[in-house]
Write an enzyme that holds these catalytic residues in place. Sequence first.
Site, PDB file in Angstrom:
ATOM      1  N   VAL A 113       1.739  -1.465   0.204  1.00 34.47           N
ATOM      2  CA  VAL A 113       0.452  -1.579  -0.477  1.00 34.47           C
ATOM      3  C   VAL A 113      -0.417  -0.424  -0.006  1.00 34.47           C
ATOM      4  O   VAL A 113      -0.415  -0.077   1.182  1.00 34.47           O
ATOM      5  CB  VAL A 113      -0.243  -2.919  -0.146  1.00 34.47           C
ATOM      6  CG1 VAL A 113      -1.584  -3.017  -0.868  1.00 34.47           C
ATOM      7  CG2 VAL A 113       0.649  -4.107  -0.494  1.00 34.47           C
ATOM      8  N   CYS A 114      -1.130   0.195  -0.920  1.00 39.48           N
ATOM      9  CA  CYS A 114      -2.119   1.213  -0.582  1.00 39.48           C
ATOM     10  C   CYS A 114      -1.446   2.343   0.205  1.00 39.48           C
ATOM     11  O   CYS A 114      -0.347   2.786  -0.149  1.00 39.48           O
ATOM     12  CB  CYS A 114      -3.271   0.559   0.179  1.00 39.48           C
ATOM     13  SG  CYS A 114      -4.782   1.526   0.297  1.00 39.48           S
ATOM     14  N   THR A 115      -2.051   2.798   1.300  1.00 32.10           N
ATOM     15  CA  THR A 115      -1.498   3.928   2.045  1.00 32.10           C
ATOM     16  C   THR A 115      -0.293   3.548   2.899  1.00 32.10           C
ATOM     17  O   THR A 115       0.249   4.409   3.610  1.00 32.10           O
ATOM     18  CB  THR A 115      -2.568   4.583   2.938  1.00 32.10           C
ATOM     19  OG1 THR A 115      -3.166   3.583   3.780  1.00 32.10           O
ATOM     20  CG2 THR A 115      -3.634   5.248   2.094  1.00 32.10           C
TER      21      THR A 115
END
Length: 228
Positions: free
Chosen positions: A102-104
């Site tokens: 998820v995300c970075t």
Amino acid sequence: MPQPLQIGLLVFPRITQLDMTGPLQVFSSLSGAEIHLVWKRIEGVPSDTVLSIQPTTTFADCPQLDVICVPGGYGTDDLMCDAEVLDFLRRQAGGARYVTSVCTGSIVLAAAGLLTGYRATTHWSAIEVLPILGATISRERVCIDRNRITGGGITAGIDLGLTVVAELADRRTAEAIQLRLEYNPAPPFNAGSPETAPPEVLAMLEDRMKVARQARLALARQVAADRR
């Protein structure tokens, strides 16, 4: 009796807790799944808010996971150069059914070499890091490329979780979880992406993020150089 699914989410200092707790809530609704919060030690891990997260297992004691999920947050920059974390992810990825983020969190997978030759997505402010580390940019909210499933920024963790559940079980199961969570987004503003945010809001946020983005790009280039 079938063996329970083993699902593990990495936790780490300066994690964005919603990156982790969104898919955690979804995964915890899946019947027959055992959920693990994994870190180097069993001690409280500070998030990027006042919330501290307690791991449930260590790298050394973690079973082979069917799903490994790497959330994002400011702490992912440190993880890109953390040999212990990267080695753990490589070991788990070798036997996992799905390698996710998820995300970075996706830039940590990429730093470990686990997205080389794969399409992947991440938070919009970090998207330019992915090709430096061997991945191909996708701007989907959730990107599926073979057994790599990556989600966009922060709130996309819920979408990531539902997508993974649909792969592990079926669409009806994922839809039932979505309904139980009443996940029916109707945001008060149409400012949730660079494409829809008012230009002045985008410019303000980009200015605030400028230094951190430049530092992350420099770090990614160094990681890529060290791998050659």
